[in-house]
Motif scaffolding. Structure first.
Motif, short mmCIF file in Angstrom:
data_model
loop_
_atom_site.label_atom_id
_atom_site.label_comp_id
_atom_site.label_asym_id
_atom_site.label_seq_id
_atom_site.Cartn_x
_atom_site.Cartn_y
_atom_site.Cartn_z
N ALA A 80 0.79 -0.97 0.02
CA ALA A 80 0.02 0.08 -0.05
C ALA A 80 0.73 1.47 0.02
O ALA A 80 0.49 2.30 -0.75
CB ALA A 80 -0.83 -0.14 1.18
N GLU A 81 1.73 1.24 0.78
CA GLU A 81 2.83 2.39 0.84
C GLU A 81 3.43 2.73 -0.46
O GLU A 81 3.78 3.57 -1.03
CB GLU A 81 3.79 2.15 1.95
CG GLU A 81 3.34 2.38 3.12
CD GLU A 81 4.10 2.02 4.37
OE1 GLU A 81 5.50 1.95 4.20
OE2 GLU A 81 3.63 1.81 5.55
N ARG A 82 3.90 1.51 -1.25
CA ARG A 82 4.60 1.52 -2.51
C ARG A 82 3.82 2.14 -3.51
O ARG A 82 4.20 3.33 -4.31
CB ARG A 82 4.97 0.03 -3.03
CG ARG A 82 5.98 -0.03 -4.25
CD ARG A 82 6.12 -1.31 -4.80
NE ARG A 82 4.91 -2.01 -5.24
CZ ARG A 82 4.31 -1.81 -6.76
NH1 ARG A 82 5.02 -0.88 -7.39
NH2 ARG A 82 3.29 -2.25 -7.15
N LEU A 83 2.52 1.62 -3.56
CA LEU A 83 1.26 2.33 -4.46
C LEU A 83 1.24 3.80 -4.19
O LEU A 83 0.87 4.37 -4.96
CB LEU A 83 0.11 1.37 -4.41
CG LEU A 83 0.49 0.02 -5.08
CD1 LEU A 83 -0.75 -0.90 -4.53
CD2 LEU A 83 0.69 -0.01 -6.50
N GLU A 84 1.01 4.15 -2.68
CA GLU A 84 0.78 5.39 -2.51
C GLU A 84 1.94 6.37 -2.88
O GLU A 84 1.75 7.29 -3.54
CB GLU A 84 0.67 5.57 -0.80
CG GLU A 84 0.26 6.64 -0.27
CD GLU A 84 -0.13 6.83 1.04
OE1 GLU A 84 -1.20 7.19 1.70
OE2 GLU A 84 0.60 6.05 1.76
#
Length: 127
Positions: A80-84
């Motif tokens: 989720a952080e990578r995509l954010e």
């Protein structure tokens, strides 16, 4: 380091009874119904797919009908952080298990824990 891949095509169906939609998509896609009631309350149904194909899940919803993708991962928070960092927005963390996200284009998708025993082919590795 974590891994992720496209996991599931989710057909969100704004219907009272999922059976008719399940029968339609089964015939339309040529995929037999694998489980007509995955959770026992009529909210989810699954079509049979091969291990190297995405899962096809039908979901009874309250919002308008649409299709969304699930990305499976061995680290939900890291993915989720990578995509954010790529421009997606975190919308909601559901049941302490998956993120509902929104792409810069406005498309909703989910980041979920691994759904099949083995990740199989088409696996991405992120450092």
């Amino acid at each position: 380091m974590h891994h992720s891949r496209l996991c599931t095509l989710v057909l969100d169906c704004k219907v009272d009874d999922l059976a008719e939609s399940t029968a339609f998509w089964s015939r339309a896609l040529g995929k037999p119904v694998g489980n007509p009631d995955s959770d026992g309350d009529g909210r989810y149904a699954e079509l049979e797919t091969a291990e190297d194909e995405p899962i096809i899940l039908l979901q009874r919803v309250e919002h308008e009908s649409r299709v969304h993708l699930d990305i499976e991962t061995d680290d939900v928070q890291a993915e989720a952080e990578r995509l954010e960092a790529l421009g997606a927005k975190k919308i909601a963390f559901r049941h302490g298990r998956w993120w509902v996200m929104e792409a810069p284009s406005g498309h909703r998708f989910c980041v979920v824990r691994r759904q099949r025993e083995a990740f199989g082919p088409h696996l991405n590795r992120w450092d």
